[in-house]
Every structure is written in C-alpha cells, then in structure tokens.
Design an enzyme around this catalytic site. Structure first.
Site, PDB file in Angstrom:
ATOM      1  N   LYS A 116       0.824  -1.216   0.000  1.00  0.00           N
ATOM      2  CA  LYS A 116       0.000   0.000   0.000  1.00  0.00           C
ATOM      3  C   LYS A 116       0.856   1.263   0.000  1.00  0.00           C
ATOM      4  O   LYS A 116       0.492   2.263  -0.611  1.00  0.00           O
ATOM      5  CB  LYS A 116      -0.938   0.007   1.204  1.00  0.00           C
ATOM      6  CG  LYS A 116      -2.099  -0.982   1.067  1.00  0.00           C
ATOM      7  CD  LYS A 116      -3.107  -0.774   2.163  1.00  0.00           C
ATOM      8  CE  LYS A 116      -3.911  -2.025   2.420  1.00  0.00           C
ATOM      9  NZ  LYS A 116      -5.223  -2.064   1.828  1.00  0.00           N
ATOM     10  N   GLU A 200      -1.869   7.853   7.627  1.00  0.00           N
ATOM     11  CA  GLU A 200      -2.543   8.834   6.766  1.00  0.00           C
ATOM     12  C   GLU A 200      -3.730   9.424   7.504  1.00  0.00           C
ATOM     13  O   GLU A 200      -4.137   8.944   8.555  1.00  0.00           O
ATOM     14  CB  GLU A 200      -2.944   8.218   5.413  1.00  0.00           C
ATOM     15  CG  GLU A 200      -4.086   7.262   5.442  1.00  0.00           C
ATOM     16  CD  GLU A 200      -4.406   6.650   4.067  1.00  0.00           C
ATOM     17  OE1 GLU A 200      -3.594   6.699   3.129  1.00  0.00           O
ATOM     18  OE2 GLU A 200      -5.511   6.094   3.949  1.00  0.00           O
ATOM     19  N   HIS A 235     -14.899  -3.221   7.378  1.00  0.00           N
ATOM     20  CA  HIS A 235     -14.222  -2.743   6.162  1.00  0.00           C
ATOM     21  C   HIS A 235     -14.410  -3.671   4.966  1.00  0.00           C
ATOM     22  O   HIS A 235     -13.672  -3.605   3.999  1.00  0.00           O
ATOM     23  CB  HIS A 235     -12.718  -2.532   6.391  1.00  0.00           C
ATOM     24  CG  HIS A 235     -12.423  -1.572   7.494  1.00  0.00           C
ATOM     25  ND1 HIS A 235     -12.885  -0.287   7.499  1.00  0.00           N
ATOM     26  CD2 HIS A 235     -11.706  -1.721   8.633  1.00  0.00           C
ATOM     27  CE1 HIS A 235     -12.466   0.327   8.587  1.00  0.00           C
ATOM     28  NE2 HIS A 235     -11.753  -0.529   9.313  1.00  0.00           N
ATOM     29  N   ARG A 291      -7.273  -7.255 -10.095  1.00  0.00           N
ATOM     30  CA  ARG A 291      -7.997  -8.492 -10.404  1.00  0.00           C
ATOM     31  C   ARG A 291      -9.445  -8.125 -10.704  1.00  0.00           C
ATOM     32  O   ARG A 291      -9.845  -6.986 -10.547  1.00  0.00           O
ATOM     33  CB  ARG A 291      -7.974  -9.406  -9.176  1.00  0.00           C
ATOM     34  CG  ARG A 291      -8.502  -8.652  -7.960  1.00  0.00           C
ATOM     35  CD  ARG A 291      -8.759  -9.517  -6.769  1.00  0.00           C
ATOM     36  NE  ARG A 291      -8.783  -8.750  -5.548  1.00  0.00           N
ATOM     37  CZ  ARG A 291      -9.826  -8.070  -5.073  1.00  0.00           C
ATOM     38  NH1 ARG A 291     -10.957  -8.058  -5.746  1.00  0.00           N
ATOM     39  NH2 ARG A 291      -9.754  -7.393  -3.945  1.00  0.00           N
TER      40      ARG A 291
END
Ligand code: ADP
Length: 448
Positions: A116, A200, A235, A291
């Site tokens: 990430k 973040e 999530h 994907r």
C-alpha cells in the site's frame, strides 16, 4: 483465442469464469479441494481435478499443485478469479515461467500495487490525489506524532501488506496513536508476515467509490464508470451499486481520468479497479485491486460490457474493441452479497448444508450463484453464497426489484444475511442514497 483455460478458484467466481469461457468456445478445467468436490462449478467445467485437502494453504493457495494440473491438462491460460492467488505475483510468475498465460495484469503491476505504501507513492508521483500522510514505513513514533499534528487527528495506521479489511487502526490523540502503531504492527506481522505500517489522515464519514478500468496490452485504457461500495462491515463490502448515488457526469469524468492515469502509471493491462475515498466533493486514491472484483456485475449491467470475457480477450492479445466515447452508462444496478452469516450476531459465519433452495428471478434480476439445493457451504472459505443483482431504469426501480427479489429468495439450512439486506432496502437513509462507510454502525438499531 485460447483453447483451454484452468480456473484457479472456487464458488461463484469459478462459475462466472466458466460461463465466460463457454461463451467464447473455450474448454475449462476446474480444480477443487476435498471440501468442494460436489460444488456447482465442478459440475459445470469440462474437466475437474482435486488439488488437496480443504485448508486453502494446501489447495487453492498451493501453486505447485495447481501448476501440475495446468501442465497435465495442457491449458493455454489460467484465470485466478479473486482472492486466493489472484494478486500473488509469484503465481503470475509461475504461469509465465511455464509458458501459460496469466489472465490478469503484468507481474510488476501486481507487485507494485501489493504494497500500500508503494502504491500510494506511485500514484502521488503520477498526479493521482492521495490522502495527506507519509508514504514511508513508520520507524520513529516521535516523527509520526509530528506528522499527525501536521495533518490533524484522527489518523489511521495501516499495514502496508494489509487486505480484507485487516490491519488498520484509528487514533484520535497522541496516546492512542502510540498504542495503535504497536497494535497494528503486531497484527500486520501475524496476519501478513510484514509489520510495515504507515500513517494517513482518517476520514470520518467518507464514501467508498471505485472506478472499473479495462486496459489492453497496447496501451489502450478505458474506464467503465463508478461503483459505490460504502455499505461495509469490518471494512468489507456487503452492498454495492452503480452508479454512486451522488455521482455527477463531471465527477465521473474526473475520477475516471484519475483511474486511467493510475493504470497507465504502472503499464497495466487486464481488468482492474482503482478505489477512492470520497469526502465533500474531493476524492483520494485508496488502493488498486489488480484483479476482477466481486462486484463487477453491476458495472456489466449498466455498461453492457462483459468484464470477464474482456479480461480473457485482453490476455489472449486482442485489442480493446471500443473506446472511452463508446462507453455509455444506462440505468442503475445494485448488488447484495448473500452470505451464510448471522447479521444479528456480529455477522458470524454460518456454514452448513443448504436444505432447501429457491432462487429469485423475473425482470431486472441477475443471480451469480455458486450453490444449489443440497449444496454444502464449507467452513474453510469466505461465506459468500451468491450475488443478487437488481437492475432498473433508475435507482428507485432497482431498489424495488431488489426488495421483491429478496422476498422471493429462500435458503433454508444455513443462516443467511437476507433479512439484513431486506432491512437495508427499506431503510430511509439508504433509499435517499444517504450513506457512508459507517452506514451499518450508524443504523445498527434499525437493521437488527
Ligand atoms: P483492504 O485492502 O483491507 O480492503 P482498503 O485500503 O481497501 O483495505 O480499505 C478498506 C476500507 O477501510 C475502506 O473502504 C474504508 O472504509 C476504510 N478506510 C481505509 N483507509 C481509510 C481512511 N484513510 N479514512 C477512512 N476510512 C478508511
């Protein structure tokens, strides 16, 4: 075009890929674990082979076993579906090394989006908007405290190797920040074997909006519009719709261009999804899924494009047969993920045997299912039974059809989340399109 394709997956997505192959005149090879011997997809494939015991690590994640079947059956290509080995660069490389085409992006693209931090850095450099933070691994907590003060609390600490909604922790102050760094690192280490984490800005009520892209091997990239996937538990997505209720033509152009830029930045080909968080008119790159996604059918319905067939054709070396100008969005589609899980009881999985099964149908309904009456939902994998998709000329018609189809759907023998979906499609905020990634928590009482 390929003559024979192996599907390195199970359940509804294996069925979906077999269907695409059949329509293209391609023979199919299915692989299954001992737990899936009597699964729907094994009955639909032309050939099928057992690749090991139920545990995924010994079957669906076992590269050697899958490659042995691929070589023995002489397939030209392998479709990895989603999950399992679909975003594993070693698997894509193993295919390449054996002269078998991997139906997916280049190895380097999978690699670069697998981290990430790396993905965020690449996108930032390419001019794709990202959330404020630092694209470096956290080493010194004092430095991170400074970053947090600079960008403002709350902040989120994320595992760089994270996936499936795991390895994320939110901090509202300095004290929590120190604790969250430690706890997220240790989860990251145990779940992904990599303790790298980064920081973040945490958005409190964002919407999750993503763009589907298709890219061929000759540098042509198009996007197929947006999907809203804000309705999530832990999530993970439960309901998706296309287009997003707040979407405007102008925003779609902007987000679409950002997604195409993202794909070009990593020389992408195949189908892919660029995920964004949206807040107050601004959007930020979240990650790129290299994907086909679970929710691809809603895009297929509103664009008329068969994403899985396109993936196969691109892998076989065909050029995209249409341009961005040809892409037209028509109507509205909603997908409910029908899972064997108890929505009232913290969404705990409820595997078992389906004793009675009646599927919905009629106008505007598509059902992508991996089961039949009498089939077994094994405890070893995700609890997805099927995807119920409703289409309408507008959002209201799609909702009305979904509501009707949910009332027709009967699955006995396992607990399903059908009652949860029925409650959502009648909930006033959902009907107004007033949703965020905290929708389920915010409406917990109503949805019980
Ligand atoms: P995974 O790879 O585990 O699926 P993602 O990066 O796609 O993780 O994030 C999954 C979800 O976590 C998002 O859809 C969103 O709900 C939440 N999330 C991630 N980052 C943030 C953030 N900075 N602020 C608010 N929510 C976030």
């Amino acid at each position: 075009m390929f003559k024979k394709v192996l599907i390195a997956n199970r359940g509804e997505i294996a069925v979906r890929v077999i269907r695409a192959c059949q329509e293209l005149g391609i023979k199919t090879v299915a692989v299954y674990s001992e737990a899936d011997e009597h699964s729907l997809y094994t009955t639909l494939a032309d050939e099928c082979y057992c690749i090991g015991p139920p545990q995924a690590s010994k079957s669906y994640l076992n590269i050697e076993r899958i490659m042995t079947v691929a070589e023995k059956t002489g397939v030209d290509a392998i479709h990895p579906g989603y999950g399992f080995l679909s975003e594993n660069p070693k698997f894509a490389k193993a295919c390449e090394d054996r002269g078998i085409v991997f139906i997916g992006p280049p190895v380097e693209a999978i690699e670069s989006m697998g981290s990430k931090i790396n993905a965020k850095r690449i996108m930032k450099n390419a001019g794709v908007p990202v959330l404020p933070g630092r694209e470096d691994p956290i080493e010194d907590p004092n430095e991170v405290i400074e970053v947090a003060e600079e960008i403002g609390y709350p902040v989120i600490i994320k595992a760089s190797a994270g996936g499936g909604g795991m390895g994320m922790g939110v901090a509202y102050n300095k004290q929590e920040l120190i604790e969250t760094i430690e706890s997220t690192k240790s989860i990251a280490q145990s779940a992904f074997g990599d303790s790298t984490v980064f920081i973040e800005k945490y958005l409190e009520k964002p919407r999750h909006i993503e763009i589907q892209i298709l890219a061929d091997k000759y540098g042509n990239v198009v996007h197929l519009g947006d999907r809203e996937c804000s309705i999530q538990r832990r999530h993970q997505k439960l309901i998706e719709e296309a287009p997003a209720p707040i979407m405007t033509e102008e925003l779609r152009v902007k987000m679409g261009e950002a997604a195409v830029k993202a794909a070009k930045a990593i020389n992408y080909h195949s189908a892919g999804t660029v995920e964004f968080l949206y807040n107050n008119g601004e959007f930020y790159f979240l990650e790129m899924n290299t994907r086909v996604q679970v929710e691809h059918p809603i895009t297929e319905i509103i664009t008329g494009c068969d994403i899985v067939k396109e993936q196969i054709k691109i892998a076989a070396g065909e050029k995209l047969s249409f341009t961005q100008e040809d892409v037209e969005i028509r109507g509205h589609a909603i997908e409910c993920r029908i899972n064997a899980e108890d929505a009232v009881n913290d969404f705990i999985p409820s595997p078992g045997k389906i004793k009675h099964y009646r599927s919905p149908g009629g106008p505007g309904i598509r059902l992508d299912s991996g089961v039949y009456g009498g089939a077994e939902i094994p405890p070893y994998y995700d609890s997805l039974i099927s995807k119920l998709i409703a289409y309408g000329r507008d959002r209201n018609e799609a909702i009305a059809r979904m509501k009707r189809a949910l009332s027709e759907y009967m699955i006995l023998g396992v607990i399903t989340n059908i009652p949860f979906h029925k409650a959502v499609v009648e909930e006033p905020d959902f009907i107004k399109g007033n949703i965020s990634t905290h929708y389920i928590d915010d409406h917990a009482e109503y949805l019980k």
